[in-house]
Design a protein around this motif. Structure first.
Motif, PDB file in Angstrom:
ATOM      1  N   THR A 170      -7.822  16.400  -7.443  1.00 27.59           N
ATOM      2  CA  THR A 170      -8.312  15.197  -6.752  1.00 27.59           C
ATOM      3  C   THR A 170      -9.062  15.566  -5.472  1.00 27.59           C
ATOM      4  OG1 THR A 170      -6.230  14.926  -5.556  1.00 27.59           O
ATOM      5  CG2 THR A 170      -6.445  13.773  -7.655  1.00 27.59           C
ATOM      6  N   THR A 171      -8.578  16.586  -4.782  1.00 23.86           N
ATOM      7  CA  THR A 171      -9.275  17.038  -3.571  1.00 23.86           C
ATOM      8  C   THR A 171     -10.634  17.602  -3.959  1.00 23.86           C
ATOM      9  OG1 THR A 171      -7.114  17.627  -2.652  1.00 23.86           O
ATOM     10  CG2 THR A 171      -9.056  18.484  -1.517  1.00 23.86           C
ATOM     11  N   ARG A 172     -10.638  18.363  -5.034  1.00 25.40           N
ATOM     12  CA  ARG A 172     -11.894  18.958  -5.533  1.00 25.40           C
ATOM     13  C   ARG A 172     -12.914  17.859  -5.884  1.00 25.40           C
ATOM     14  NH1 ARG A 172     -13.485  23.880  -8.296  1.00 25.40           N
ATOM     15  NH2 ARG A 172     -11.570  24.863  -7.600  1.00 25.40           N
ATOM     16  N   GLY A 179      -5.878   8.679   4.508  1.00 22.83           N
ATOM     17  CA  GLY A 179      -4.905   9.583   3.873  1.00 22.83           C
ATOM     18  C   GLY A 179      -5.439  10.997   3.991  1.00 22.83           C
ATOM     19  N   CYS A 180      -5.639  11.415   5.260  1.00 23.75           N
ATOM     20  CA  CYS A 180      -6.424  12.651   5.493  1.00 23.75           C
ATOM     21  C   CYS A 180      -5.638  13.934   5.199  1.00 23.75           C
ATOM     22  CB  CYS A 180      -6.987  12.671   6.911  1.00 23.75           C
ATOM     23  SG  CYS A 180      -5.760  12.435   8.204  1.00 23.75           S
ATOM     24  N   GLY A 181      -4.290  13.891   5.195  1.00 30.40           N
ATOM     25  CA  GLY A 181      -3.515  15.108   4.890  1.00 30.40           C
ATOM     26  C   GLY A 181      -3.881  16.243   5.823  1.00 30.40           C
ATOM     27  N   ILE A 219      -8.968  18.065   5.106  1.00 27.46           N
ATOM     28  CA  ILE A 219      -9.984  18.845   4.388  1.00 27.46           C
ATOM     29  C   ILE A 219     -11.244  18.028   4.075  1.00 27.46           C
ATOM     30  CG2 ILE A 219      -8.936  18.408   2.106  1.00 27.46           C
ATOM     31  CD1 ILE A 219      -9.631  21.331   1.411  1.00 27.46           C
ATOM     32  N   LEU A 220     -11.076  16.754   3.689  1.00 24.75           N
ATOM     33  CA  LEU A 220     -12.251  15.949   3.328  1.00 24.75           C
ATOM     34  C   LEU A 220     -13.031  15.555   4.574  1.00 24.75           C
ATOM     35  CD1 LEU A 220     -10.601  13.580   0.668  1.00 24.75           C
ATOM     36  CD2 LEU A 220     -11.727  15.791   0.300  1.00 24.75           C
ATOM     37  N   ALA A 221     -12.306  15.212   5.635  1.00 27.01           N
ATOM     38  CA  ALA A 221     -12.953  14.841   6.899  1.00 27.01           C
ATOM     39  C   ALA A 221     -13.737  16.036   7.449  1.00 27.01           C
ATOM     40  CB  ALA A 221     -11.899  14.384   7.898  1.00 27.01           C
ATOM     41  N   VAL A 274      -2.002  -1.256  -3.207  1.00 32.83           N
ATOM     42  CA  VAL A 274      -1.428  -2.063  -2.112  1.00 32.83           C
ATOM     43  C   VAL A 274      -2.413  -2.139  -0.945  1.00 32.83           C
ATOM     44  CG1 VAL A 274       0.425  -2.111  -0.389  1.00 32.83           C
ATOM     45  CG2 VAL A 274       0.942  -1.509  -2.764  1.00 32.83           C
ATOM     46  N   LEU A 275      -3.085  -1.019  -0.682  1.00 35.28           N
ATOM     47  CA  LEU A 275      -3.989  -0.945   0.478  1.00 35.28           C
ATOM     48  C   LEU A 275      -5.392  -1.482   0.185  1.00 35.28           C
ATOM     49  CD1 LEU A 275      -3.021   2.660   1.677  1.00 35.28           C
ATOM     50  CD2 LEU A 275      -2.673   0.556   2.994  1.00 35.28           C
ATOM     51  N   ALA A 276      -5.624  -1.983  -1.023  1.00 36.44           N
ATOM     52  CA  ALA A 276      -6.999  -2.364  -1.409  1.00 36.44           C
ATOM     53  C   ALA A 276      -7.692  -3.261  -0.375  1.00 36.44           C
ATOM     54  CB  ALA A 276      -7.009  -3.014  -2.798  1.00 36.44           C
ATOM     55  N   ASN A 280      -0.478   3.644  -6.647  1.00 37.22           N
ATOM     56  CA  ASN A 280       0.246   2.507  -6.069  1.00 37.22           C
ATOM     57  C   ASN A 280      -0.174   2.204  -4.643  1.00 37.22           C
ATOM     58  OD1 ASN A 280       1.486   1.818  -8.383  1.00 37.22           O
ATOM     59  ND2 ASN A 280       3.382   2.936  -7.955  1.00 37.22           N
ATOM     60  N   PRO A 281      -0.143   3.207  -3.720  1.00 38.69           N
ATOM     61  CA  PRO A 281      -0.607   2.882  -2.370  1.00 38.69           C
ATOM     62  C   PRO A 281      -2.064   2.438  -2.353  1.00 38.69           C
ATOM     63  CG  PRO A 281       0.070   5.208  -2.523  1.00 38.69           C
ATOM     64  CD  PRO A 281       0.460   4.538  -3.796  1.00 38.69           C
ATOM     65  N   LEU A 282      -2.912   3.005  -3.202  1.00 34.73           N
ATOM     66  CA  LEU A 282      -4.320   2.576  -3.213  1.00 34.73           C
ATOM     67  C   LEU A 282      -4.426   1.094  -3.571  1.00 34.73           C
ATOM     68  CD1 LEU A 282      -6.229   5.553  -4.903  1.00 34.73           C
ATOM     69  CD2 LEU A 282      -6.463   4.767  -2.532  1.00 34.73           C
TER      70      LEU A 282
HETATM   71  C1  LIG Z   1      -2.899  13.377  -1.849  1.00 31.35           C
HETATM   72  S1  LIG Z   1      -2.887  13.544  -0.105  1.00 31.35           S
HETATM   73  C2  LIG Z   1      -4.613  13.741   0.220  1.00 31.35           C
HETATM   74  C3  LIG Z   1      -4.919  14.674   1.340  1.00 31.35           C
HETATM   75  C4  LIG Z   1      -6.406  15.004   1.512  1.00 31.35           C
HETATM   76  N1  LIG Z   1      -7.182  13.837   1.884  1.00 31.35           N
HETATM   77  C5  LIG Z   1      -6.988  15.600   0.243  1.00 31.35           C
HETATM   78  O1  LIG Z   1      -7.837  14.975  -0.366  1.00 31.35           O
HETATM   79  O2  LIG Z   1      -6.584  16.704  -0.146  1.00 31.35           O
HETATM   80  C6  LIG Z   1      -2.561  11.875   0.355  1.00 31.35           C
HETATM   81  C7  LIG Z   1      -2.350  11.643   1.837  1.00 31.35           C
HETATM   82  O3  LIG Z   1      -2.245  10.227   2.031  1.00 31.35           O
HETATM   83  C8  LIG Z   1      -1.248   9.967   2.993  1.00 31.35           C
HETATM   84  N2  LIG Z   1      -0.775   8.593   2.773  1.00 31.35           N
HETATM   85  C9  LIG Z   1       0.081   8.141   1.823  1.00 31.35           C
HETATM   86  N3  LIG Z   1       0.271   6.816   1.964  1.00 31.35           N
HETATM   87  C10 LIG Z   1      -0.498   6.430   3.018  1.00 31.35           C
HETATM   88  C11 LIG Z   1      -0.723   5.167   3.669  1.00 31.35           C
HETATM   89  N4  LIG Z   1      -0.116   4.053   3.272  1.00 31.35           N
HETATM   90  N5  LIG Z   1      -1.562   5.136   4.718  1.00 31.35           N
HETATM   91  C12 LIG Z   1      -2.184   6.263   5.139  1.00 31.35           C
HETATM   92  N6  LIG Z   1      -1.988   7.490   4.579  1.00 31.35           N
HETATM   93  C13 LIG Z   1      -1.154   7.554   3.529  1.00 31.35           C
HETATM   94  C14 LIG Z   1      -0.217  11.053   2.747  1.00 31.35           C
HETATM   95  O4  LIG Z   1       0.597  11.248   3.890  1.00 31.35           O
HETATM   96  C15 LIG Z   1      -1.085  12.253   2.415  1.00 31.35           C
HETATM   97  O5  LIG Z   1      -1.388  13.009   3.566  1.00 31.35           O
END
Ligand SMILES: C[S@@+](CC[C@H](N)C(=O)[O-])C[C@H]1O[C@@H](n2cnc3c(N)ncnc32)[C@H](O)[C@@H]1O
Length: 294
Positions: A149-151, A171-173, A176-178, A240-242, A236-238
């Motif tokens: 997914t990151t790729r 959801g920057c983790g 890497i994407l930023a 909910v956050l739509a 799921n979070p995507l």
């Molecule tokens: C799969 S990682 C992606 C990290 C990076 N963006 C990447 O593409 O490799 C998902 C990130 O979303 C964050 N996350 C999960 N639920 C979230 C929310 N409700 N609001 C903001 N960030 C969230 C997690 O903490 C995690 O760092």
């Protein structure tokens, strides 16, 4: 000293168990072949020169925990989250910090996302100094470039960031994407995450890559609008956050989502339909990238 826990898993559950172990507090997780020798003899799937998927039938999910962890609780939580009836058989070993660092380093080589973009661990020389090279070490936050997914998102960033545009990485983790967006030429770049460790990791990684990224906790309301919004979270979070994520996209701006498995794509497309029409832009190893424009 840390605790290295090796949990047996069949192929169908290895990836979900690995994600569940991270959610249960593991500092780092890798998947290897339970029938092979030591972890450093095991192929690194999905990375250059290695097969795209693990070929073995019996996987072992190896997680590193702080030695003070309540292991029984963490494993029970992870097994339940992964949909398992019980905690699978596992072994526990104490490992010294240096051994783990050496082992982890030996498992991460530079990753070619595209001939124009490489992810390079700090202990390696960049294979192509003329490419965009992001220095990134495995750490506490998700996002070393090895996950499909990151790729998928990095490949999108390469061709969709006009110079000077504003970018939000939701959801920057690890950031890497930023960081990729900033290196490609974005102007203002903001990273949002729910996890403080991720925000700290994004801050550190931005600094070491010489780019400027503003980090914001997801509890803070977002009022600005961005030319590009990228969210690699999970279905799921995507969903909910739509409304919140869609509202961050400026008029004419583009939205890209990942963290979505192929069978879940329609669910996410439906959740965003009232705001932005999304379509599948690319797929990789069963994951999709959804794209749309406001
Ligand atoms: C799969 S990682 C992606 C990290 C990076 N963006 C990447 O593409 O490799 C998902 C990130 O979303 C964050 N996350 C999960 N639920 C979230 C929310 N409700 N609001 C903001 N960030 C969230 C997690 O903490 C995690 O760092």
């Amino acid at each position: 000293m840390w605790l290295q826990v090796a949990v047996q898993a069949d192929e169908a559950h290895a990836e979900t168990l690995s994600e569940a172990l991270m959610d249960a507090g593991a500092l780092s997780v890798s998947i290897d072949d339970a029938d092979a020798g030591t972890p450093d003899e095991v192929p690194q799937f999905g990375e250059p020169g290695h097969p795209a998927q693990p070929l073995w039938q019996h996987s072992r999910v190896v997680a590193l925990f702080d030695r003070d962890v309540e292991l029984a609780v963490a494993l029970a939580e992870a097994a339940a989250q992964a949909g398992l009836d019980a905690v699978p058989p596992f072994t526990v070993e104490e490992v010294a910090e240096q051994d783990w660092v050496r082992l982890t380093q030996s498992q991460f080589d530079p990753i070619e996302i595209d001939p124009r973009l490489w992810i390079v661990p700090s202990w390696h020389v960049a294979p192509n100094p003329d490419a965009i090279n992001i220095e990134m070490d495995p750490g506490l936050a998700f996002g070393t470039g090895s996950h499909p997914t990151t790729r998928l998102c990095l490949q999108w960033v390469l061709d969709n960031i006009p110079a000077g545009c504003s970018v939000l990485d939701y959801g920057c983790g690890s950031g890497i994407l930023a960081i990729a967006a900033a290196k490609v030429g974005a102007g203002k770049v903001v990273g949002i995450d729910i996890d403080e460790r991720a925000l700290e990791s994004t801050r550190d990684n931005a600094e070491r890559n010489g780019v400027s990224i503003e980090v914001v906790h997801s509890g803070t309301p977002v009022t600005a609008r961005y030319d590009r919004v990228i969210a690699n979270i999970l279905t799921n979070p995507l969903c909910v956050l739509a409304p919140a994520i869609a509202a961050c996209v400026a008029d004419g701006g583009k939205l890209v989502l990942s963290g979505v498995l192929e069978p879940q794509a329609e669910q996410v497309i439906a959740a965003y339909a009232p705001y932005i029409a999304l379509k599948v832009g690319a797929t990789h190893e069963g994951w999709v990238r959804l794209e749309g424009q406001r």
